[in-house]
Design a protein around this motif. Structure first.
Motif, mmCIF file in Angstrom:
data_model
loop_
_atom_site.group_PDB
_atom_site.id
_atom_site.type_symbol
_atom_site.label_atom_id
_atom_site.label_comp_id
_atom_site.label_asym_id
_atom_site.label_seq_id
_atom_site.Cartn_x
_atom_site.Cartn_y
_atom_site.Cartn_z
ATOM 1 N N CYS A 60 -6.681 42.262 2.440
ATOM 2 C CA CYS A 60 -7.213 43.582 2.799
ATOM 3 C C CYS A 60 -6.929 44.610 1.713
ATOM 4 O O CYS A 60 -5.876 44.602 1.078
ATOM 5 C CB CYS A 60 -6.598 44.062 4.102
ATOM 6 S SG CYS A 60 -7.241 43.208 5.557
ATOM 7 N N ASP A 61 -7.866 45.528 1.549
ATOM 8 C CA ASP A 61 -7.654 46.668 0.656
ATOM 9 C C ASP A 61 -6.781 47.721 1.332
ATOM 10 O O ASP A 61 -5.981 48.397 0.683
ATOM 11 C CB ASP A 61 -8.995 47.297 0.267
ATOM 12 C CG ASP A 61 -9.911 46.306 -0.434
ATOM 13 O OD1 ASP A 61 -9.554 45.863 -1.541
ATOM 14 O OD2 ASP A 61 -10.964 45.974 0.146
ATOM 15 N N ILE A 62 -6.970 47.852 2.638
ATOM 16 C CA ILE A 62 -6.237 48.867 3.403
ATOM 17 C C ILE A 62 -5.732 48.256 4.708
ATOM 18 O O ILE A 62 -6.468 47.554 5.405
ATOM 19 C CB ILE A 62 -7.137 50.088 3.718
ATOM 20 C CG1 ILE A 62 -7.481 50.838 2.426
ATOM 21 C CG2 ILE A 62 -6.450 51.034 4.700
ATOM 22 C CD1 ILE A 62 -8.432 52.002 2.627
ATOM 23 N N LEU A 63 -4.470 48.541 5.012
ATOM 24 C CA LEU A 63 -3.886 48.173 6.306
ATOM 25 C C LEU A 63 -3.582 49.459 7.062
ATOM 26 O O LEU A 63 -2.871 50.338 6.556
ATOM 27 C CB LEU A 63 -2.596 47.376 6.106
ATOM 28 C CG LEU A 63 -1.739 47.164 7.365
ATOM 29 C CD1 LEU A 63 -2.470 46.295 8.384
ATOM 30 C CD2 LEU A 63 -0.383 46.555 7.003
ATOM 31 N N ALA A 64 -4.136 49.594 8.260
ATOM 32 C CA ALA A 64 -3.850 50.746 9.110
ATOM 33 C C ALA A 64 -3.055 50.264 10.317
ATOM 34 O O ALA A 64 -3.410 49.265 10.944
ATOM 35 C CB ALA A 64 -5.151 51.418 9.557
ATOM 36 N N ILE A 65 -1.968 50.957 10.631
ATOM 37 C CA ILE A 65 -1.082 50.546 11.723
ATOM 38 C C ILE A 65 -0.951 51.700 12.700
ATOM 39 O O ILE A 65 -0.608 52.823 12.320
ATOM 40 C CB ILE A 65 0.313 50.150 11.202
ATOM 41 C CG1 ILE A 65 0.199 49.063 10.130
ATOM 42 C CG2 ILE A 65 1.196 49.672 12.341
ATOM 43 C CD1 ILE A 65 1.520 48.729 9.457
ATOM 44 N N SER A 66 -1.231 51.434 13.978
ATOM 45 C CA SER A 66 -1.110 52.451 15.024
ATOM 46 C C SER A 66 0.088 52.122 15.899
ATOM 47 O O SER A 66 0.167 51.028 16.464
ATOM 48 C CB SER A 66 -2.389 52.490 15.876
ATOM 49 O OG SER A 66 -2.270 53.468 16.895
ATOM 50 N N THR A 67 1.037 53.058 16.010
ATOM 51 C CA THR A 67 2.271 52.754 16.730
ATOM 52 C C THR A 67 2.576 53.740 17.846
ATOM 53 O O THR A 67 2.295 54.934 17.746
ATOM 54 C CB THR A 67 3.478 52.747 15.771
ATOM 55 O OG1 THR A 67 3.596 54.045 15.155
ATOM 56 C CG2 THR A 67 3.335 51.698 14.696
ATOM 57 N N MET A 68 3.163 53.195 18.900
ATOM 58 C CA MET A 68 3.909 53.970 19.872
ATOM 59 C C MET A 68 5.381 53.798 19.500
ATOM 60 O O MET A 68 5.718 52.998 18.625
ATOM 61 C CB MET A 68 3.636 53.464 21.287
ATOM 62 C CG MET A 68 2.191 53.613 21.718
ATOM 63 S SD MET A 68 1.906 53.119 23.442
ATOM 64 C CE MET A 68 2.074 51.329 23.310
ATOM 65 N N THR A 69 6.281 54.516 20.157
ATOM 66 C CA THR A 69 7.691 54.407 19.794
ATOM 67 C C THR A 69 8.217 52.988 19.998
ATOM 68 O O THR A 69 8.967 52.469 19.165
ATOM 69 C CB THR A 69 8.526 55.424 20.594
ATOM 70 O OG1 THR A 69 8.087 56.744 20.239
ATOM 71 C CG2 THR A 69 10.000 55.301 20.270
ATOM 72 N N SER A 70 7.797 52.336 21.068
ATOM 73 C CA SER A 70 8.285 50.977 21.334
ATOM 74 C C SER A 70 7.784 49.960 20.318
ATOM 75 O O SER A 70 8.411 48.922 20.101
ATOM 76 C CB SER A 70 7.869 50.537 22.746
ATOM 77 O OG SER A 70 6.458 50.520 22.870
ATOM 78 N N THR A 71 6.650 50.258 19.670
ATOM 79 C CA THR A 71 6.069 49.297 18.731
ATOM 80 C C THR A 71 6.308 49.677 17.272
ATOM 81 O O THR A 71 5.951 48.929 16.370
ATOM 82 C CB THR A 71 4.554 49.153 18.954
ATOM 83 O OG1 THR A 71 3.900 50.408 18.687
ATOM 84 C CG2 THR A 71 4.244 48.725 20.385
ATOM 85 N N ALA A 72 6.906 50.843 17.027
ATOM 86 C CA ALA A 72 7.100 51.308 15.647
ATOM 87 C C ALA A 72 7.949 50.352 14.805
ATOM 88 O O ALA A 72 7.569 50.049 13.662
ATOM 89 C CB ALA A 72 7.698 52.713 15.644
ATOM 90 N N PRO A 73 9.101 49.848 15.303
ATOM 91 C CA PRO A 73 9.894 48.933 14.466
ATOM 92 C C PRO A 73 9.099 47.703 14.019
ATOM 93 O O PRO A 73 9.194 47.286 12.858
ATOM 94 C CB PRO A 73 11.065 48.549 15.385
ATOM 95 C CG PRO A 73 11.202 49.701 16.318
ATOM 96 C CD PRO A 73 9.796 50.149 16.567
ATOM 97 N N ARG A 74 8.314 47.147 14.923
ATOM 98 C CA ARG A 74 7.488 46.000 14.566
ATOM 99 C C ARG A 74 6.401 46.425 13.567
ATOM 100 O O ARG A 74 6.084 45.692 12.615
ATOM 101 C CB ARG A 74 6.850 45.399 15.823
ATOM 102 C CG ARG A 74 5.826 44.304 15.569
ATOM 103 C CD ARG A 74 6.401 43.131 14.817
ATOM 104 N NE ARG A 74 5.379 42.108 14.571
ATOM 105 C CZ ARG A 74 5.449 41.200 13.629
ATOM 106 N NH1 ARG A 74 6.503 41.161 12.819
ATOM 107 N NH2 ARG A 74 4.478 40.311 13.465
#
Length: 296
Positions: A60-74
């Motif tokens: 991928c050229d770009i990776l976008a990550i959407s997090t909630m607090t519970s999923t942020a560490p992952r």
């Protein structure tokens, strides 16, 4: 451009775990749909549905990550792994957690989008931008495309539950809640015609209206329910509401006629002083009345 969007999985079992197998966040899918409609090659990974294919991620050229607090560490783990696999790739972080802790998210990402990203994502992907970018609220939600669920890897064509968003924001300001700081207290909602059109796209087994407060504007909600009944588009559905819906029994009756089967309600406490400190603007008696009216 090849773009991967990821919704990470929480590293521990929580209240949402069972639901999240069937219910992806809509934010990443809206962003993916916008970018896909502009000609980008978009793949969305939801770790609750399917494991990430790092071979795809690496390219991928770009990776976008959407997090909630519970999923942020992952989410941060995935970002670090992507850096190792593709040092030239760009990382964009967004979602509720990144909105409230942008400096933390910026440690792992090239760009952090705070708030709503639909109006800034295209320019960011095509032209780059600042380290921390303030998203622009969608004033006209009818301008959003219908979410393209086929972009989600492993998502079945016949979904057990279809997520649909008809509004954003909440006019209340409960002290514990992230909705008003994230989306504002100005309650914005889609036109009834737009929602009916989305509901008409295919046959639904079950619909979950994602709105944080589905009945905040009762006249608008009644209009939508009447149109669902009139058009005979009444799959089983659920929504999130406040206990004060019981004060409008006409609306509750319409909800029943429109085939509502479940409601998610935050009662929070049976202690009047606690509810007052929460700025809930409800009483224990309101909660009891709500239960009685809904059962009736």
């Amino acid at each position: 451009m090849k773009i991967c969007i990821v919704e990470p999985k929480a590293p521990f079992y929580n209240f949402y775990s069972a639901f999240m197998k069937h219910l992806p966040l809509l934010g990443p899918i809206y962003l993916g749909t916008i970018l896909n409609n502009e000609g980008h090659d978009v793949t969305i990974y939801n770790e609750n549905i399917k494991r990430i294919d790092y071979t795809t991620l690496k390219s991928c050229d770009i990776l976008a990550i959407s997090t909630m607090t519970s999923t942020a560490p992952r989410g941060y783990e995935i970002a670090k792994r992507f850096r190792e696999l593709n040092p030239k790739g760009k990382i964009i972080a967004g979602g509720v957690h990144a909105t409230f802790l942008p400096e933390e998210a910026a440690i792992y990402a090239d760009h952090v989008v705070r708030g709503e990203g639909e109006l800034v994502i295209s320019d960011l992907v095509n032209n780059g931008g600042e380290k921390i970018i303030h998203g622009t609220p969608m004033e006209n939600l009818d301008d959003l495309p219908f979410p393209n669920f086929s972009l989600v890897e492993g998502f079945k064509k016949h979904m057990p539950i279809t997520p649909i968003s008809t509004s954003r924001g909440c006019p209340y300001a409960c002290t514990f809640c992230s909705v008003s700081p994230m989306f504002g207290r100005k309650y914005r909602f889609r036109s009834t015609e737009s929602v009916i059109e989305e509901l008409s796209r295919f046959k639904h087994r079950y619909v979950f209206f994602y709105d944080d407060n589905f009945a905040a504007n009762k006249e608008r909600t009644k209009k939508l329910l009447n149109q669902m009944i009139e058009h005979k588009i009444t799959p089983k559905w659920m929504a999130q509401v406040r206990a004060d819906i019981a004060k409008d029994e006409e609306m509750v009756q319409l909800m029943a006629e429109a085939n509502c089967k479940n409601l998610a309600i935050g009662f929070e406490s049976l202690n009047a002083e606690t509810l007052k400190r929460y700025n809930k603007k409800l009483t224990p008696e309101d909660n009891k009345t709500c239960i009685d009216v809904l059962h009736k």
